[in-house]
Write a protein that holds these residues in place. Structure first.
Motif, PDB file in Angstrom:
ATOM      1  N   SER A 126      88.740  48.109  57.102  1.00 34.70           N
ATOM      2  CA  SER A 126      88.842  48.577  55.719  1.00 34.70           C
ATOM      3  C   SER A 126      90.288  48.588  55.211  1.00 34.70           C
ATOM      4  CB  SER A 126      88.258  49.994  55.598  1.00 34.70           C
ATOM      5  OG  SER A 126      89.091  50.936  56.239  1.00 34.70           O
ATOM      6  N   VAL A 127      91.228  48.526  56.120  1.00 33.65           N
ATOM      7  CA  VAL A 127      92.649  48.606  55.781  1.00 33.65           C
ATOM      8  C   VAL A 127      93.190  47.237  55.359  1.00 33.65           C
ATOM      9  CG1 VAL A 127      94.918  48.935  56.878  1.00 33.65           C
ATOM     10  CG2 VAL A 127      93.095  50.592  57.266  1.00 33.65           C
ATOM     11  N   ARG A 128      94.044  47.225  54.355  1.00 36.51           N
ATOM     12  CA  ARG A 128      94.731  45.991  53.952  1.00 36.51           C
ATOM     13  C   ARG A 128      96.246  46.167  53.985  1.00 36.51           C
ATOM     14  NH1 ARG A 128      92.508  43.415  55.934  1.00 36.51           N
ATOM     15  NH2 ARG A 128      90.291  43.522  55.841  1.00 36.51           N
TER      16      ARG A 128
ATOM     17  N   LYS B  55      95.178  56.603  53.120  1.00 40.50           N
ATOM     18  CA  LYS B  55      93.799  56.863  53.537  1.00 40.50           C
ATOM     19  C   LYS B  55      93.697  57.205  55.027  1.00 40.50           C
ATOM     20  CE  LYS B  55      91.938  53.810  50.017  1.00 40.50           C
ATOM     21  NZ  LYS B  55      92.717  52.656  49.668  1.00 40.50           N
ATOM     22  N   ALA B  56      94.745  56.826  55.795  1.00 41.92           N
ATOM     23  CA  ALA B  56      94.703  57.048  57.244  1.00 41.92           C
ATOM     24  C   ALA B  56      96.120  57.121  57.814  1.00 41.92           C
ATOM     25  CB  ALA B  56      93.937  55.913  57.929  1.00 41.92           C
ATOM     26  N   VAL B  57      96.228  57.832  58.935  1.00 38.24           N
ATOM     27  CA  VAL B  57      97.464  57.798  59.722  1.00 38.24           C
ATOM     28  C   VAL B  57      97.094  57.374  61.133  1.00 38.24           C
ATOM     29  CG1 VAL B  57      98.874  59.449  58.438  1.00 38.24           C
ATOM     30  CG2 VAL B  57      97.342  60.291  60.188  1.00 38.24           C
ATOM     31  N   TRP B  58      97.930  56.513  61.694  1.00 39.67           N
ATOM     32  CA  TRP B  58      97.698  55.973  63.035  1.00 39.67           C
ATOM     33  C   TRP B  58      98.950  56.264  63.846  1.00 39.67           C
ATOM     34  CZ3 TRP B  58      93.658  52.201  64.334  1.00 39.67           C
ATOM     35  CH2 TRP B  58      93.729  51.783  65.674  1.00 39.67           C
ATOM     36  N   MET B  59      98.792  57.071  64.901  1.00 45.86           N
ATOM     37  CA  MET B  59      99.911  57.385  65.789  1.00 45.86           C
ATOM     38  C   MET B  59      99.826  56.472  67.003  1.00 45.86           C
ATOM     39  SD  MET B  59      99.783  61.531  65.573  1.00 45.86           S
ATOM     40  CE  MET B  59      98.885  62.219  64.174  1.00 45.86           C
ATOM     41  N   GLN B  60     100.921  55.821  67.292  1.00 45.67           N
ATOM     42  CA  GLN B  60     100.963  54.809  68.347  1.00 45.67           C
ATOM     43  C   GLN B  60     100.743  55.398  69.735  1.00 45.67           C
ATOM     44  OE1 GLN B  60     101.143  51.559  68.733  1.00 45.67           O
ATOM     45  NE2 GLN B  60     101.153  51.051  66.572  1.00 45.67           N
ATOM     46  N   LEU B  61     100.630  54.520  70.726  1.00 43.04           N
ATOM     47  CA  LEU B  61     100.468  54.939  72.120  1.00 43.04           C
ATOM     48  C   LEU B  61     101.528  55.969  72.484  1.00 43.04           C
ATOM     49  CD1 LEU B  61      99.779  51.567  73.963  1.00 43.04           C
ATOM     50  CD2 LEU B  61      98.207  53.487  73.703  1.00 43.04           C
ATOM     51  N   GLY B  62     101.093  57.063  73.075  1.00 45.39           N
ATOM     52  CA  GLY B  62     102.015  58.103  73.499  1.00 45.39           C
ATOM     53  C   GLY B  62     102.422  59.063  72.402  1.00 45.39           C
ATOM     54  N   VAL B  63     101.971  58.828  71.183  1.00 42.69           N
ATOM     55  CA  VAL B  63     102.342  59.681  70.051  1.00 42.69           C
ATOM     56  C   VAL B  63     101.160  60.592  69.724  1.00 42.69           C
ATOM     57  CG1 VAL B  63     103.155  59.747  67.666  1.00 42.69           C
ATOM     58  CG2 VAL B  63     103.866  57.871  69.167  1.00 42.69           C
TER      59      VAL B  63
END
Length: 146
Positions: free
Chosen positions: A15-17, A99-107
């Motif tokens: 859904s993300v652009r 619409k969203a937050v994505w925390m990377q590996l280890g975050v």
């Protein structure tokens, strides 16, 4: 609760652009640099945010100092920063209407994730979108061999 179900993560990625990448680096040896290029190759618009290199360009995109300077709708904020620095970034993501937050590996920041969810944002923690795209079979273009 942050998204952990494969289908929920796949739905979000599909859904993300437009992605704002906080902590994007102009250094090819940094993971954020490679992930940004991979996401661009998958068709996402990735806007880098990094106060240290504001005004420069990474993979053809202007680097902004803060999220609120971008001035266009952001679907997802991808955070390549230490867990201790996530809180204010999530607050900015909420303020700009992401619409969203994505925390990377280890975050991981449970409190910031709860604030984002309370504001209606989807949250992914401790995952990498590049890895998830590959794992879920969503890749449009395979990454180049290093």
């Amino acid at each position: 609760m942050p998204l952990t179900n494969s289908q929920d993560i796949a739905d979000l990625l599909q859904s993300v652009r437009t992605i704002a990448m906080v902590g994007a680096s102009d250094r090819p040896d940094r993971p954020s640099n490679g992930v940004m290029k991979f996401l661009q190759n998958q068709g996402y618009r990735v806007i880098p945010v990094n106060p240290t290199i504001t005004g420069e360009h990474v993979h053809g995109e202007y680097v902004w100092r803060e999220l609120d300077q971008i001035g266009e709708p952001i679907d997802m904020v991808d955070i390549f920063r230490r867990s201790s620095e996530v809180g204010p970034i999530v607050d900015q993501a909420i303020a700009i209407g992401a619409k969203a937050v994505w925390m990377q590996l280890g975050v991981v920041d449970e409190e910031a994730a709860a604030r984002a969810e309370a504001a209606g944002l989807k949250v992914v923690m401790d995952h990498c979108p590049k890895i998830e795209i590959m794992r879920l079979g969503l890749a449009k273009i395979e990454p180049a061999a290093d």
